[in-house]
Design a protein around this motif. Structure first.
Motif, short mmCIF file in Angstrom:
data_model
loop_
_atom_site.label_atom_id
_atom_site.label_comp_id
_atom_site.label_asym_id
_atom_site.label_seq_id
_atom_site.Cartn_x
_atom_site.Cartn_y
_atom_site.Cartn_z
N ALA A 101 0.83 -1.20 0.00
CA ALA A 101 0.00 0.00 0.00
C ALA A 101 0.87 1.26 0.00
N GLN A 102 0.22 2.41 -0.18
CA GLN A 102 0.94 3.67 -0.16
C GLN A 102 1.56 3.95 1.20
N ARG A 103 0.85 3.58 2.25
CA ARG A 103 1.33 3.86 3.62
C ARG A 103 2.08 2.65 4.18
N PRO A 104 3.01 2.87 5.10
CA PRO A 104 3.80 1.78 5.67
C PRO A 104 2.92 0.73 6.34
N VAL A 105 3.32 -0.52 6.21
CA VAL A 105 2.56 -1.62 6.83
C VAL A 105 3.37 -2.30 7.93
N THR A 106 4.63 -1.94 8.05
CA THR A 106 5.47 -2.61 9.03
C THR A 106 5.36 -1.93 10.39
N ASP A 107 5.74 -2.68 11.43
CA ASP A 107 5.72 -2.18 12.81
C ASP A 107 7.04 -1.46 13.09
N PRO A 108 7.01 -0.15 13.31
CA PRO A 108 8.27 0.57 13.53
C PRO A 108 8.98 0.16 14.81
#
Length: 350
Positions: A101-108
């Motif tokens: 997706a356009q926005r991050p999907v991972t856990d920072p």
């Protein structure tokens, strides 16, 4: 062999086959207005190719991807991905696709390795296979040196690579990349382009790439579908689309507030066509640019207009968009992006 109504790639044996897709959103509240995101969209992608979905924000690109990824349902029309109907068999579609997706999907707050192992486990891999696949992808994307650092400490380009790696963890047949290079610096964009080329050429997967970057679509896509206001305005290979425009592109940079007056003067110059004023820039086309440009500059000088710069160019995808819609893609993107913020049509309706 059949084709879709707009002349896109053959639908037979297509990895992605979309016909007549429509979608309307309604703003919240009793008097919420309707926003038409898709208005009868057709497209198809052959196996092992990159299909570029090109258009400004609000054109319907992300809506299309969300429907194909089973995250949204169409109002009408049909869509099949990897041979599965997105509304009748969404579970099979999800097993066959990767979605970035356009926005991050991972856990920072997790490490790169932890994010990939979790993604693998969610996709049904056993613990050993998930760890092995995580190691493989960390090496492939050149981020193994940061594997055990928290993602919040990674650079934007590295984090975006991790997003793509998460989408690949289960080896999908079809990969959706929704504006994967937005916000990246030039070096990170170039690295992402190289990885996308490697995936298409080496892995044989089908990639649907949405973008509003003309150079990105021109370089990466086997075929391009240009959309505007939820409709396909044209489609074909990048070279074929550009070859349809004969002659040269003319670009003239002017003083502030004079582009409209310049457009009126240019329209009277023989051989100059498709004249569009965009901010301080005048764009036009001419069959014989080397002859038309001096005549155009003379006409602007006679009108008392100061020219900062002028040049000729071969046709680009922006010229294709301009010829089909009457405005440049850059102009359309600015008009659809309030205060310079990327805005999809779903957000407008939300």
């Amino acid at each position: 062999m059949s084709t879709t109504p707009n002349g896109s790639a053959p639908a037979i044996d297509a990895s992605i086959d979309v016909r007549g897709l429509t979608k309307t959103y309604r703003s919240p509240g009793r008097r919420g207005r309707e926003v038409r995101a898709l208005a009868g969209l057709d497209l198809a992608a052959a196996p092992g190719t990159v299909l570029g979905l090109l258009g400004p924000n609000g054109a319907g690109k992300s809506t299309t991807v969300k429907i194909l990824a089973t995250l949204s349902r169409p109002d009408a029309g049909s869509a099949r991905v990897a041979g599965h109907d997105v509304t009748r068999d969404p579970a099979a579609v999800r097993r066959a696709i990767g979605y970035v997706a356009q926005r991050p999907v991972t856990d920072p707050m997790g490490t790169g390795r932890e994010n990939l192992v979790l993604a693998g486990r969610l996709q049904g891999l056993c613990a050993r296979a998930a760890r092995s696949r995580a190691d493989e992808l960390l090496e492939r994307f050149g981020v193994a040196h940061a594997a055990d650092r928290l993602v919040k400490t990674w650079s934007g380009g590295m984090a975006r690579k991790l997003d793509v790696a998460v989408g690949l963890v289960h080896r999908p047949q079809v990969l959706f990349l929704d504006e994967p290079t937005t916000g990246l610096d030039p070096e990170a964009r170039t690295a992402m382009w190289a990885e996308i080329e490697r995936m298409a050429a080496g892995d044989g997967m089908t990639i649907l790439l949405t973008t509003h970057y003309l150079d990105e679509a021109d370089r990466l896509a086997d075929r391009v579908v240009i959309v505007d206001a939820g409709r396909v305005v044209t489609s074909g290979t990048p070279d074929a689309l550009k070859d349809e425009l004969h002659g040269d592109g003319i670009t003239v940079e002017l003083e502030d507030g004079t582009a409209q007056a310049a457009a009126r003067a240019a329209a009277a110059v023989p051989g100059v066509v498709d004249v569009v004023a965009d901010g301080r820039t005048l764009r036009a086309r001419a069959e014989a640019g080397a002859t038309a440009l001096p005549a155009l500059l003379a006409a602007l000088d006679a009108a008392g207009l100061d020219v900062r710069a002028a040049g000729l160019s071969r046709p680009t995808l922006d010229d294709v968009y301009l010829a089909r819609t009457g405005r440049s893609l850059e102009e359309a993107h600015r008009a659809a992006t309030p205060a310079g913020r990327d805005t999809d049509v779903e957000e407008v309706a939300a």
